[in-house]
Design a protein around this motif. Structure first.
Motif, PDB file in Angstrom:
ATOM      1  N   SER A  27       0.837  -1.206   0.000  1.00  0.00           N
ATOM      2  CA  SER A  27       0.000   0.000   0.000  1.00  0.00           C
ATOM      3  C   SER A  27       0.865   1.246   0.000  1.00  0.00           C
ATOM      4  CB  SER A  27      -0.915   0.010   1.228  1.00  0.00           C
ATOM      5  OG  SER A  27      -0.141   0.164   2.387  1.00  0.00           O
ATOM      6  N   VAL A  28       0.311   2.313  -0.496  1.00  0.00           N
ATOM      7  CA  VAL A  28       0.946   3.630  -0.390  1.00  0.00           C
ATOM      8  C   VAL A  28      -0.134   4.605   0.048  1.00  0.00           C
ATOM      9  CG1 VAL A  28       2.837   3.419  -2.026  1.00  0.00           C
ATOM     10  CG2 VAL A  28       0.571   3.997  -2.854  1.00  0.00           C
ATOM     11  N   GLU A  29       0.299   5.676   0.689  1.00  0.00           N
ATOM     12  CA  GLU A  29      -0.718   6.649   1.059  1.00  0.00           C
ATOM     13  C   GLU A  29      -0.355   8.032   0.560  1.00  0.00           C
ATOM     14  OE1 GLU A  29      -1.151   6.248   5.326  1.00  0.00           O
ATOM     15  OE2 GLU A  29       0.633   7.470   5.639  1.00  0.00           O
ATOM     16  N   TYR A  30      -1.359   8.844   0.404  1.00  0.00           N
ATOM     17  CA  TYR A  30      -1.118  10.229   0.032  1.00  0.00           C
ATOM     18  C   TYR A  30      -1.880  11.135   0.979  1.00  0.00           C
ATOM     19  CZ  TYR A  30      -5.610  10.471  -2.537  1.00  0.00           C
ATOM     20  OH  TYR A  30      -6.921  10.473  -2.888  1.00  0.00           O
ATOM     21  N   THR A  31      -1.411  12.381   1.049  1.00  0.00           N
ATOM     22  CA  THR A  31      -1.979  13.357   1.979  1.00  0.00           C
ATOM     23  C   THR A  31      -2.359  14.601   1.168  1.00  0.00           C
ATOM     24  OG1 THR A  31       0.121  14.443   2.368  1.00  0.00           O
ATOM     25  CG2 THR A  31      -0.367  12.552   3.762  1.00  0.00           C
ATOM     26  N   CYS A  33      -0.794  17.042   0.988  1.00  0.00           N
ATOM     27  CA  CYS A  33       0.467  17.614   0.515  1.00  0.00           C
ATOM     28  C   CYS A  33       0.921  17.034  -0.817  1.00  0.00           C
ATOM     29  CB  CYS A  33       1.562  17.398   1.549  1.00  0.00           C
ATOM     30  SG  CYS A  33       1.318  18.366   3.025  1.00  0.00           S
ATOM     31  N   ASN A  34       0.433  15.870  -1.217  1.00  0.00           N
ATOM     32  CA  ASN A  34       0.879  15.276  -2.478  1.00  0.00           C
ATOM     33  C   ASN A  34       0.157  15.934  -3.641  1.00  0.00           C
ATOM     34  OD1 ASN A  34       1.179  12.931  -0.362  1.00  0.00           O
ATOM     35  ND2 ASN A  34       2.466  12.356  -2.091  1.00  0.00           N
ATOM     36  N   GLU A  35       0.925  16.623  -4.481  1.00  0.00           N
ATOM     37  CA  GLU A  35       0.303  17.192  -5.677  1.00  0.00           C
ATOM     38  C   GLU A  35       0.088  16.087  -6.708  1.00  0.00           C
ATOM     39  OE1 GLU A  35      -1.110  20.033  -6.221  1.00  0.00           O
ATOM     40  OE2 GLU A  35      -0.608  20.571  -4.166  1.00  0.00           O
ATOM     41  N   THR A  36       1.089  15.224  -6.838  1.00  0.00           N
ATOM     42  CA  THR A  36       0.912  14.064  -7.704  1.00  0.00           C
ATOM     43  C   THR A  36       0.986  12.810  -6.856  1.00  0.00           C
ATOM     44  OG1 THR A  36       3.253  14.019  -8.141  1.00  0.00           O
ATOM     45  CG2 THR A  36       1.903  15.119  -9.779  1.00  0.00           C
ATOM     46  N   VAL A  37       0.272  11.817  -7.318  1.00  0.00           N
ATOM     47  CA  VAL A  37       0.217  10.555  -6.595  1.00  0.00           C
ATOM     48  C   VAL A  37       0.873   9.506  -7.479  1.00  0.00           C
ATOM     49  CG1 VAL A  37      -1.380   8.783  -5.789  1.00  0.00           C
ATOM     50  CG2 VAL A  37      -1.836  11.192  -5.303  1.00  0.00           C
ATOM     51  N   VAL A  38       1.782   8.755  -6.877  1.00  0.00           N
ATOM     52  CA  VAL A  38       2.479   7.705  -7.626  1.00  0.00           C
ATOM     53  C   VAL A  38       2.134   6.363  -6.998  1.00  0.00           C
ATOM     54  CG1 VAL A  38       4.697   6.823  -8.382  1.00  0.00           C
ATOM     55  CG2 VAL A  38       4.365   9.285  -8.141  1.00  0.00           C
ATOM     56  N   ILE A  39       1.548   5.486  -7.798  1.00  0.00           N
ATOM     57  CA  ILE A  39       1.271   4.138  -7.300  1.00  0.00           C
ATOM     58  C   ILE A  39       2.369   3.247  -7.861  1.00  0.00           C
ATOM     59  CG2 ILE A  39      -0.457   2.325  -7.088  1.00  0.00           C
ATOM     60  CD1 ILE A  39      -2.528   4.421  -7.965  1.00  0.00           C
ATOM     61  N   GLU A 126      -2.650  -1.059  -2.632  1.00  0.00           N
ATOM     62  CA  GLU A 126      -3.779  -0.272  -2.116  1.00  0.00           C
ATOM     63  C   GLU A 126      -3.360   1.191  -1.969  1.00  0.00           C
ATOM     64  OE1 GLU A 126      -5.496  -1.603   1.573  1.00  0.00           O
ATOM     65  OE2 GLU A 126      -7.162  -0.185   1.400  1.00  0.00           O
ATOM     66  N   LEU A 127      -4.155   2.077  -2.514  1.00  0.00           N
ATOM     67  CA  LEU A 127      -3.896   3.510  -2.353  1.00  0.00           C
ATOM     68  C   LEU A 127      -4.777   4.018  -1.229  1.00  0.00           C
ATOM     69  CD1 LEU A 127      -2.522   6.131  -3.326  1.00  0.00           C
ATOM     70  CD2 LEU A 127      -4.465   6.483  -4.835  1.00  0.00           C
ATOM     71  N   LYS A 128      -4.127   4.627  -0.225  1.00  0.00           N
ATOM     72  CA  LYS A 128      -4.862   5.139   0.932  1.00  0.00           C
ATOM     73  C   LYS A 128      -4.714   6.651   1.016  1.00  0.00           C
ATOM     74  CE  LYS A 128      -3.868   1.036   3.724  1.00  0.00           C
ATOM     75  NZ  LYS A 128      -2.948   0.553   4.765  1.00  0.00           N
TER      76      LYS A 128
HETATM   77  C1  LIG Z   1       3.133  11.548  -1.078  1.00  0.00           C
HETATM   78  O1  LIG Z   1       4.231  12.344  -0.735  1.00  0.00           O
HETATM   79  C2  LIG Z   1       5.140  11.726   0.156  1.00  0.00           C
HETATM   80  C3  LIG Z   1       6.176  12.729   0.567  1.00  0.00           C
HETATM   81  O2  LIG Z   1       6.620  13.459  -0.510  1.00  0.00           O
HETATM   82  C4  LIG Z   1       5.748  10.491  -0.537  1.00  0.00           C
HETATM   83  O3  LIG Z   1       6.654   9.848   0.326  1.00  0.00           O
HETATM   84  C5  LIG Z   1       4.620   9.552  -0.908  1.00  0.00           C
HETATM   85  O4  LIG Z   1       5.136   8.444  -1.606  1.00  0.00           O
HETATM   86  C6  LIG Z   1       3.588  10.241  -1.764  1.00  0.00           C
HETATM   87  N1  LIG Z   1       2.478   9.342  -1.945  1.00  0.00           N
HETATM   88  C7  LIG Z   1       2.051   8.969  -3.133  1.00  0.00           C
HETATM   89  C8  LIG Z   1       0.941   7.978  -3.159  1.00  0.00           C
HETATM   90  O5  LIG Z   1       2.535   9.383  -4.180  1.00  0.00           O
END
Ligand SMILES: *[C@@H]1O[C@H](CO)[C@@H](O)[C@H](O)[C@H]1NC(C)=O
Ligand SMILES: *[C@@H]1O[C@H](CO)[C@@H](O)[C@H](O)[C@H]1NC(C)=O
Ligand SMILES: *[C@@H]1O[C@H](CO)[C@@H](O)[C@H](O)[C@H]1NC(C)=O
Ligand SMILES: *[C@@H]1O[C@H](CO)[C@@H](O)[C@H](O)[C@H]1NC(C)=O
Ligand SMILES: *[C@@H]1O[C@H](CO)[C@@H](O)[C@H](O)[C@H]1NC(C)=O
Length: 324
Positions: A27-31, A33-39, A126-128
C-alpha cells in the motif's frame, strides 16, 4: 489432442520463467500535501530491450483505467483518470508506476498487470488517503483559501503560537521602556516632534500586534489564524525604524547601536523568510525558523533598553561639562 499436450508441455517448461516478479509494496498513502500521486509497480526481472514488447494495464475495481500498448506506443486512459500516465522510458527498467494528479486519485486497490512477450504478472497496491495530522480538523476546508489557512494555522502547536505572540509583545514592551527613558531623560523642544511620531507609530504597532494575537490564538478559524500570524510577523518590522529613531533622538549612532540594529534587521529577515516558507511549503518544517526570527527581533530591543539605561545614567554625570 497433440496441440493440447504441446501447450501443456510448453506451459510447464516455461513456468519458471513465465512469471514477472514484482517488488512487494502492499500500500501507499497520500496526503493533502501530495500534488501528484504515484502508485508504485516495479517489475524486478524485465528482460526485453524494447518497450514494443511490453503491455501494461492498471485496473481499479475490475475496470481498466489505464492501458499502455507498447506495440503501438499508445496509452488509453479512462476519462476520470485523465492525468494518469506511466513513464515509457522507465518501463525497460521495470518501472510501470502509475502517476496521476491528486485530483484524479481515488482510494482503492489498484492492480498493475504487466506483460512482456509471453511473460506476465500482476500485483495489487492499495492507495490510501491520510488527512494531515491537524489539518482541517473541525473546520470545513472545502475551498482552497481555507485549506491554505488551515495549513498555516495547524502548523503551530499551542505552545508555538504562544511564543509567536510572546516575543513580539515582549519586544513592544521593551520599546515602551525605551520610550519612557527617552521622554524622561531626553525631552527637549528639539526632540518633541520625534517623540510624538514615536508615540503614534508605537501605538499603531501595539494595536496591530494585539489584533493579530486575538486572531491567531483561538485558532478555530483557519483564515483568521493565518491573517493574525501574517499581521504580527509583517508589522513587527516597524520596531526597526522605531528603535533607530529612539537611538537617533537620544544619542545618535554609536558602535553599540549599529550592531543592535543590524541584528534586529537580520531577525526580521529570518522571520519573513520563515513566514514565506511556511506559506509555500506543505509540511510544517519552517515554524522554528519563524519563531527564532521573532526571538532575534526581541533581543535587540532588550539590548537597546539596557544600553540606553546605561548611557542615560552615565550622561547625567558626563553632560554638564559637555554642555559647558
Ligand atoms: C506523497 O508524498 C510523500 C512525501 O513526498 C511520498 O513519500 C509519498 O510516496 C507520496 N504518496 C504517493 C501515493 O505518491
Ligand atoms: C470500488 O469499489 C468500492 C467497493 O466495492 C467502492 O466503494 C468504490 O467507490 C469503487 N471505486 C470506484 C472508483 O469505482
Ligand atoms: C512513444 O511515444 C512517446 C510520445 O507519445 C515518445 O516520446 C516515445 O519516444 C515513444 N516511444 C517509442 C518507443 O516509440
Ligand atoms: C491510441 O489508440 C486509440 C484507440 O485505439 C486511438 O483513438 C488514439 O488515437 C491512439 N493514439 C495514438 C497517439 O496513437
Ligand atoms: C483493498 O484490499 C484489502 C485486502 O484485500 C482490503 O482489506 C481493503 O479493504 C481493500 N480496500 C478498498 C478500498 O477496497
Amino acid at each position: 489432442m497433440w496441440p493440447l499436450v504441446a501447450a501443456l508441455l510448453l506451459g510447464s517448461c516455461c513456468c519458471g520463467s513465465a512469471q514477472l516478479l514484482f517488488s512487494e509494496v502492499r500500500s501507499v498513502e497520500y496526503t493533502p500535501c501530495n500534488e501528484t500521486v504515484v502508485i508504485p509497480c516495479i517489475v524486478r526481472n524485465v528482460e526485453t530491450q524494447s518497450t514494443e514488447e511490453m503491455y501494461v494495464r492498471w485496473k481499479l475495481n475490475k475496470t481498466y483505467i489505464f492501458i499502455y500498448d507498447g506495440s503501438k506506443n499508445n496509452s488509453t486512459v479512462e476519462p476520470s483518470f485523465a492525468s494518469a500516465k506511466i513513464s515509457v522510458s522507465g518501463l525497460l527498467k521495470g518501472d510501470a508506476s502509475l502517476k496521476m494528479s491528486k485530483h484524479n486519485a481515488v482510494v482503492g486497490n489498484y492492480t498493475c498487470e504487466v506483460t512482456e512477450l509471453s511473460r506476465e504478472g500482476k500485483t495489487v497496491i492499495e492507495l490510501k488517503y491520510r488527512m494531515d495530522v491537524n489539518c482541517c480538523q473541525g473546520s470545513d476546508c472545502s475551498d482552497e483559501k481555507e485549506k491554505g489557512g488551515c495549513k498555516l494555522a495547524s502548523w503551530f502547536s499551542p505552545n508555538e503560537k504562544i511564543l509567536i505572540v510572546i516575543f513580539p509583545i515582549l519586544a513592544i514592551l521593551l520599546f515602551w521602556g525605551k520610550f519612557g527613558i527617552l521622554t524622561l531623560k531626553y525631552k527637549s523642544t528639539r526632540t518633541n516632534k520625534r517623540i510624538i511620531l514615536l508615540l503614534i507609530a508605537g501605538t499603531v504597532l501595539t494595536v496591530i500586534v494585539i489584533i493579530g494575537a486575538i486572531l491567531l490564538i483561538p485558532g478555530e478559524n483557519p483564515v483568521k489564524s493565518a491573517s493574525g500570524l501574517g499581521l504580527i510577523v509583517i508589522s513587527i518590522g516597524i520596531l526597526i525604524p522605531l528603535q533607530y529613531n529612539v537611538f537617533m533622538t537620544a544619542f545618535g549612532m554609536t558602535s553599540f547601536t549599529v550592531p543592535i540594529l543590524i541584528t534586529q534587521v537580520l531577525g526580521y529577515v529570518l522571520a519573513l523568510v520563515g513566514l514565506c516558507l511556511c506559506i509555500m511549503a506543505c509540511e510544517p518544517v519552517h515554524g522554528p525558523l519563524l519563531i527564532s526570527g521573532l526571538g532575534i527581533i526581541a533581543l535587540p530591543e532588550l539590548l537597546g533598553l539596557v544600553y540606553m539605561k546605561f548611557v542615560a545614567s552615565n550622561q547625567r554625570t558626563i553632560q554638564p561639562p559637555r554642555n559647558k
